[in-house]
Design an enzyme around this catalytic site. Structure first.
Site, PDB file in Angstrom:
ATOM      1  N   SER A 119      23.226  59.555  26.721  1.00  0.00           N
ATOM      2  CA  SER A 119      22.879  58.199  26.316  1.00  0.00           C
ATOM      3  C   SER A 119      23.780  57.176  26.982  1.00  0.00           C
ATOM      4  O   SER A 119      23.593  55.984  26.794  1.00  0.00           O
ATOM      5  CB  SER A 119      22.962  58.076  24.797  1.00  0.00           C
ATOM      6  OG  SER A 119      24.075  58.749  24.306  1.00  0.00           O
ATOM      7  N   HIS A 140      16.416  59.986  29.364  1.00  0.00           N
ATOM      8  CA  HIS A 140      16.959  59.638  28.054  1.00  0.00           C
ATOM      9  C   HIS A 140      15.869  59.393  27.005  1.00  0.00           C
ATOM     10  O   HIS A 140      15.158  58.381  27.058  1.00  0.00           O
ATOM     11  CB  HIS A 140      17.852  58.388  28.207  1.00  0.00           C
ATOM     12  CG  HIS A 140      18.537  57.997  26.951  1.00  0.00           C
ATOM     13  ND1 HIS A 140      18.818  56.689  26.625  1.00  0.00           N
ATOM     14  CD2 HIS A 140      18.992  58.745  25.909  1.00  0.00           C
ATOM     15  CE1 HIS A 140      19.412  56.653  25.458  1.00  0.00           C
ATOM     16  NE2 HIS A 140      19.537  57.879  25.004  1.00  0.00           N
ATOM     17  N   GLU A 152      13.878  56.514  28.835  1.00  0.00           N
ATOM     18  CA  GLU A 152      14.571  55.797  29.911  1.00  0.00           C
ATOM     19  C   GLU A 152      14.764  56.738  31.090  1.00  0.00           C
ATOM     20  O   GLU A 152      15.215  57.877  30.907  1.00  0.00           O
ATOM     21  CB  GLU A 152      15.972  55.366  29.425  1.00  0.00           C
ATOM     22  CG  GLU A 152      16.109  53.919  29.080  1.00  0.00           C
ATOM     23  CD  GLU A 152      17.535  53.566  28.630  1.00  0.00           C
ATOM     24  OE1 GLU A 152      18.205  54.356  27.945  1.00  0.00           O
ATOM     25  OE2 GLU A 152      17.974  52.461  28.970  1.00  0.00           O
ATOM     26  N   ASN A 190      21.063  51.434  25.047  1.00  0.00           N
ATOM     27  CA  ASN A 190      22.346  51.471  24.336  1.00  0.00           C
ATOM     28  C   ASN A 190      23.291  50.349  24.738  1.00  0.00           C
ATOM     29  O   ASN A 190      24.187  49.984  23.974  1.00  0.00           O
ATOM     30  CB  ASN A 190      23.009  52.831  24.523  1.00  0.00           C
ATOM     31  CG  ASN A 190      22.327  53.864  23.639  1.00  0.00           C
ATOM     32  OD1 ASN A 190      21.947  53.562  22.515  1.00  0.00           O
ATOM     33  ND2 ASN A 190      22.155  55.059  24.152  1.00  0.00           N
TER      34      ASN A 190
END
Ligand code: CAA
Length: 291
Positions: A119, A140, A152, A190
């Site tokens: 992440s 991701h 992602e 994130n």
């Protein structure tokens, strides 16, 4: 080269969700972990989550059974060597991931694409520890994997166009949507989500609001499905702290410093739902705020 078989490393929260969606989309999945109990628990979780999809008429009973039949498990990392695509979803610690790649690489077929569900850790750096940086990418998934629409895709500096296109096609076959991010700390989701969660913990730490008022404010005031503290418990407070540290160190900006209260919860072993205590105490139903 078409992708038909997929190896998943790590049978935790993300690994079991990833195995679930790949097997449901028709891929043969081999799931690996160092702990047999974790593999057994993952299979029973997948079974339960498929059952939930059957009961909501999302999939048929036959689909659920066929999905389970397509998943095998192994304690031997080398067994993943024959797969077309490997997704590493082990603990979010760079030394752990690097060691896994070092052990796996000698067993891989030349065509195998190697990915990490990290992440936040640099894809370029992880790729440089393998024999195939051009066939290495960040892949991701979001939690809960069977429900969340986004994947992602993160290209390392050396990732070739063919690998990128193949993974984009895989995301389409899963029925999900991809967003492409450059390889900078924590990528897109994130980079934006974690500072919000960290700010919610500062809001609690400074006494601006209680756990309940912070979560209500953000749920009802911004239409988020979960409040930021409830979401932090859901993700895992250790993971949130690890990502804040990657942002802080990787971007060298004090605006990313982790809140001391987040660090304290992690030091206490109060990691959120997985340890039954975090910003809420899940040993009671409904969960009770811990502050
Ligand atoms: N497997 C399969 N289906 C599941 C599931 C699972 N693990 N968990 C939930 N579902 C399904 C339910 O069956 C239900 O389906 P229907 O819509 O068909 O009824 C649906 O998801 C909603 O579930 P619930 O009714 O049980 O609960 P809810 O409405 O409260 O939703 C939630 C739960 C989907 C988790 C919602 O609260 C939500 O979207 N929360 C935010 C999640 C989020 O932000 N995730 C991203 C975290 S960041 C991340 O993952 C990146 C990182 O690197 C840290």
């Amino acid at each position: 080269m078409s992708i038909n078989t997929v190896g998943v490393i790590g049978a935790g929260q993300m690994g079991n969700g990833i195995a679930h969606v790949f097997a449901l989309a028709g891929y043969d999945v081999v799931m690996n972990d160092i702990d047999q109990a974790a593999l057994d628990a993952a299979l029973s979780l997948i079974d339960g989550n498929l059952e939930r999809q059957v009961s909501r008429d999302k999939i048929s009973k036959e689909d659920a059974q066929a999905t389970m039949d397509r998943i095998s498990t192994t304690l031997v990392l080398a067994d993943l060597g024959k797969t077309d695509l490997v997704i590493e979803a082990a603990t979010e610690r760079e030394s752990v991931k690097a060691k896994i790649f070092e052990d796996l690489v000698p067993h891989l077929e030349p065509h195998t694409i190697l990915t990490s569900n990290t992440s936040s850790i640099s894809i370029t750096r992880l790729a440089s520890r393998t024999d195939r940086p051009e066939k290495f990418m960040g892949f991701h998934f979001m939690n809960p994997v069977p429900v969340m629409q986004l994947v992602e895709l993160i290209r390392g500096i050396a990732t070739d166009d063919e690998t990128y296109q193949q993974l984009k096609d895989v995301v389409d076959r899963l029925g999900k949507t991809s967003a492409t991010a450059e390889d900078f700390p924590a990528f897109i989701v994130n980079r934006i989500l974690m500072p919000m969660i960290n700010e919610a913990v500062y809001t609690l730490y400074e006494g601006v609001g209680s756990v309940a008022s912070i979560d209500s404010a953000m749920k009802l005031g911004t239409n988020h499905p979960m409040g930021p503290l409830e979401l932090a418990d859901f993700i895992g407070l250790d993971t949130c702290l690890a990502i804040m540290n990657v942002l802080h160190e990787g971007l060298a900006d004090t605006k990313y410093r982790p809140c001391p209260l987040l660090t304290k919860y992690v030091e206490a072993g109060w990691l959120g739902r997985k340890s039954e205590r975090g910003f809420y105490d899940y040993r009671q139903d409904p969960p009770v705020p811990t502050r």
